[in-house]
Each structure stands twice: as structure tokens, then as C-alpha cells.
Motif scaffolding. Structure first.
Motif, mmCIF file in Angstrom:
data_model
loop_
_atom_site.group_PDB
_atom_site.id
_atom_site.type_symbol
_atom_site.label_atom_id
_atom_site.label_comp_id
_atom_site.label_asym_id
_atom_site.label_seq_id
_atom_site.Cartn_x
_atom_site.Cartn_y
_atom_site.Cartn_z
ATOM 1 N N LEU A 177 0.824 -1.208 0.000
ATOM 2 C CA LEU A 177 0.000 0.000 0.000
ATOM 3 C C LEU A 177 0.862 1.262 0.000
ATOM 4 O O LEU A 177 0.554 2.247 -0.687
ATOM 5 N N ILE A 178 1.940 1.272 0.741
ATOM 6 C CA ILE A 178 2.826 2.441 0.788
ATOM 7 C C ILE A 178 3.503 2.653 -0.557
ATOM 8 O O ILE A 178 3.566 3.773 -1.078
ATOM 9 N N VAL A 179 4.019 1.573 -1.148
ATOM 10 C CA VAL A 179 4.712 1.685 -2.437
ATOM 11 C C VAL A 179 3.743 2.141 -3.534
ATOM 12 O O VAL A 179 4.057 3.030 -4.342
ATOM 13 N N ARG A 180 2.548 1.563 -3.573
ATOM 14 C CA ARG A 180 1.566 1.939 -4.600
ATOM 15 C C ARG A 180 1.163 3.408 -4.471
ATOM 16 O O ARG A 180 1.047 4.128 -5.468
ATOM 17 N N TRP B 265 9.195 10.376 -0.533
ATOM 18 C CA TRP B 265 9.706 10.249 0.840
ATOM 19 C C TRP B 265 8.789 9.407 1.719
ATOM 20 O O TRP B 265 9.171 8.984 2.803
ATOM 21 N N GLU B 266 7.541 9.156 1.239
ATOM 22 C CA GLU B 266 6.655 8.279 1.997
ATOM 23 C C GLU B 266 7.225 6.863 2.100
ATOM 24 O O GLU B 266 6.842 6.094 2.993
ATOM 25 N N LEU B 267 8.132 6.536 1.167
ATOM 26 C CA LEU B 267 8.760 5.202 1.225
ATOM 27 C C LEU B 267 9.566 5.020 2.506
ATOM 28 O O LEU B 267 9.907 3.888 2.880
ATOM 29 N N VAL C 135 -5.419 4.372 4.451
ATOM 30 C CA VAL C 135 -5.628 2.922 4.356
ATOM 31 C C VAL C 135 -4.403 2.170 4.881
ATOM 32 O O VAL C 135 -4.512 1.228 5.675
ATOM 33 N N ALA C 136 -3.215 2.602 4.433
ATOM 34 C CA ALA C 136 -1.986 1.961 4.906
ATOM 35 C C ALA C 136 -1.811 2.148 6.407
ATOM 36 O O ALA C 136 -1.311 1.254 7.108
#
Length: 386
Positions: A263-266, A275-277, A308-309
Motif C-alpha cells: 500500500l505504501i509503495v503503490r 519520501w513516503e517510502l 488505508v496503509a
């Protein structure tokens, strides 16, 4: 047949040769004959085989090595093998047994003395060598166990060795327990005459003296952690094993980890920020390295960008906590030792490959712990003075 033992030195010291043993006869081969697993043998041989089996069980020697069988055959100086080797008068019985131990049983731990019922495989005798002229105590026994390699990574062996060497004298001011009572506790707890290293460690930590607790604390180890580490090395078939809950929560935890990462990667690749990665690091950082509530707290920050994540990460944090709880329960069932959550985390991080951060933490605090122990010792001495 024994290609590993140094038999030549035994033949040289006793002044005899292997063929001479073929003529050796036990004194009670006729009048006290018995059977061993259906085979008719002399009473001496039956006792020797029983002793070999008992020592092998107590010291974890399986299959029984040839050197141990030789030791058991020679344990009674009136039996045929011992009388034959001692006939020349070149060597005494005690020296013969010590020679067999050194040349045929290395690297196994000392088995002497075992000729009297109730002996303890030499634990007290080895502690006495360190304690003379005073009586050996549990800290002397701890030194013997450290030297034998019985204190593993979960017991923080390196720091414990240093703490014992530098602070044993101060620790004794708080009160010790005799080495004899520790060994007797191990014999009673496990039902063996010659307890092995792990059994003695458990008995040492099961009822710790104030001195032992103080020295262990400098290494950042509690007696319960030491006892749990010893029991994990013993035969696990003697304890209940619990796997179901651990397996379930581990699978659930893995599934939520993968879902959160996806979910984070998508989100980062479909319009979000790269930077969310960085939250991926949080996803895989959990027990036992940090408390399960750390990922839960990070999920609150992730909720701003990826709700969601964040929900899935919060669920993963909860499942991590439940998995850790199940693992701690399984350890208690397997070892009979109940650790607190903090004790369990430190125990696991030292026992696994994730020891670097924990070791750095312990090394940093060790001088402060040592200073605290020395201060307590000074106050104890001051109170004792008139």
C-alpha cells in the motif's frame, strides 16, 4: 577401535599393553552375575554400564563415546580392567581416572569424582579451587560455569565475565549461597547424580542469592533470563511446547507487513511523495527490537498521507504485540521460567542475531551499574562497622 583417544600415553603410564586386558577378570563374574539388556554379564560390568549411561545422560553425551565407557570400566578400582592396569604400581587409581578423562574424553567437562553415591561430577571441587581457603559459594560456581562456556549470548557472557572478574568481592558483601546447595538443588530438580552445565546454571539462577543478582545486574542480566537460557539448551521433550498461537500470529503478522508495504509503495508511485517510502523502515521495525507500540505511533503520522496503509499498519502493530505475547508464553511453557516483557525482549535480542544495538546499550550502562554496585557495597561495609 577408538581412533580418537590418546591410548599410547595410558599404556606408557601404566606399564601395560592392550592385549593384557584380554586376561582381566571381574571378581564377581560368577557369584554376582546379572543381565544387561538380555546379555549375561558380571556384576562389575553391569555397574560400569549403568554408570556410563548415567554420566552420558547427565552430560549430554549421545552416543556414549568409547572414552566414557573406558572411564566407567575403570571407575571401580577392584574391577578387572582397573586391577590389570594398576597391577604394575606405576600409577594410582585417581591418577588413572584423571588420565582417561584428559586423553580420552576431551573436550567433555570433568567427571571426577564419581566413585561415591551422590557425587556431583566435580562442580563443588572445581569451585573449591577458586575459593580456597574459604568455602566455595555460588559466585565461585558462576566462574566455573563461565569458564566452561555454559553462559551463552542470552546471558550476556562477555559483560558477565568482566563483571564477575571485577566485582565478585563487592557482590559477596550482600550474601551468597553455597556451591554445594546449588548442586544439590540441580540434582533434586532434574533427578540426576551428575548434573550438566545447563542444569547447574538453572539451579544457580532459580533461587539466586543477593550477591549473584547484583553481579548479574552489572551485565544487564536477570536471574530469570539466565535460567531461561539454560532451559532452552536442555532436552525440550521434558517441557510442554506451544506452537499453535505463535504460528498463527506470525503468519498474520507477515501478511499485514506485506500488505502495508504494498500500500505504501503503490501510493508513493501513483501521485504520492517518494519520501513516503521512508515508512517502509517503520513497517519492518517491531518486536523484539522495539516495542510494538512504536509502529502504532508511526501509523498516526502515516494517516495524514495514506489512511488505508495507516489502518493496516495499526493492525500489524496489534498483531505484533499478540505474536510477542504468544512467543513469551511459549518460552514459559518450554522452560518453566516466566519473563517480564522487558526481560523477554532483552533475552531474545541477545539470543538472536539482533545483538548489536543491545550490546552497545549494555556496554554503555555497565560502568553506571558497576558504580551503583560499588556504592551499595561501600554502604554495606559502613553499616557493618561499629
Amino acid at each position: 577401535m577408538d581412533i580418537h583417544g590418546n591410548w599410547d600415553r595410558i599404556w606408557g603410564r601404566t606399564g601395560t599393553t592392550a592385549p593384557a586386558l584380554s586376561a582381566a577378570e571381574d571378581q564377581d563374574r560368577v557369584h554376582q552375575a546379572t543381565t544387561w539388556h538380555g546379555v549375561r554379564v558380571s556384576g562389575d560390568l553391569a555397574r560400569s554400564l549403568s554408570l556410563a549411561a548415567e554420566i552420558a545422560t547427565g552430560h549430554g553425551m549421545s552416543p556414549i563415546p568409547a572414552g566414557l565407557l573406558a572411564f566407567a570400566l575403570l571407575a571401580d578400582e577392584n574391577a578387572g580392567a582397573a586391577r590389570t592396569l594398576l597391577a604394575g604400581g606405576e600409577i594410582g587409581h585417581d591418577e588413572l581416572l584423571a588420565l582417561v578423562e584428559h586423553d580420552l574424553l576431551r573436550p567433555h567437562e570433568s567427571l571426577l569424582p564419581l566413585e561415591e553415591p551422590g557425587r556431583d561430577a566435580g562442580w563443588v571441587e572445581r569451585a573449591e579451587r577458586l575459593s580456597r581457603p574459604r568455602r566455595p559459594d555460588d559466585l565461585d560456581l558462576l566462574a566455573v560455569l563461565i569458564d566452561s562456556g555454559a553462559i551463552g549470548r542470552a546471558g550476556n557472557d562477555r559483560l558477565l565475565t568482566q563483571a564477575h572478574a571485577e566485582l565478585a568481592a563487592e557482590g559477596r558483601l550482600f550474601g551468597t549461597r553455597s556451591a554445594t546447595s546449588v548442586v544439590e538443588s540441580a540434582q533434586e530438580e532434574f533427578g540426576v547424580m551428575a548434573p550438566n552445565t545447563h542444569q547447574v546454571v538453572f539451579a544457580l539462577a532459580d533461587r539466586p542469592s543477593p550477591a549473584l543478582t547484583a553481579v548479574l545486574s552489572v551485565a544487564g542480566v536477570t536471574p530469570r533470563q539466565l535460567a531461561a537460557g539454560a532451559m532452552t539448551e536442555l532436552d525440550e521433550t521434558t517441557r510442554q511446547r506451544v506452537h499453535g498461537d505463535v504460528r498463527f500470529w506470525s503468519i498474520a503478522n507477515l501478511a499485514l507487513l506485506v500488505a502495508t508495504a504494498v500500500l505504501i509503495v503503490r501510493h508513493a508511485m501513483s501521485g504520492g511523495s517518494w519520501w513516503e517510502l521512508g515508512f517502509l523502515l517503520v513497517v519492518f521495525l517491531g518486536p523484539p527490537a522495539v516495542t510494538a507500540w512504536f509502529p502504532a505511533a508511526c501509523a498516526a503520522g502515516l494517516a495524514v498521507f495514506n489512511p488505508v496503509a495507516a489502518v493496516v499498519l495499526s493492525a500489524e502493530a496489534l498483531v505484533s504485540w499478540l505474536r510477542e505475547r504468544a512467543e513469551r508464553g511459549a518460552l514459559t511453557a518450554r522452560t518453566g521460567v516466566r519473563l517480564t516483557l522487558a526481560e523477554y525482549r532483552a533475552f531474545v535480542t541477545r539470543g538472536k542475531g539482533t545483538v548489536t544495538a543491545r550490546a552497545r546499550f549494555d556496554v554503555t550502562l555497565a560502568p553506571l551499574r558497576a558504580a551503583r554496585l560499588q556504592s551499595r557495597a561501600a554502604k554495606t561495609v559502613a553499616r557493618a562497622q561499629p
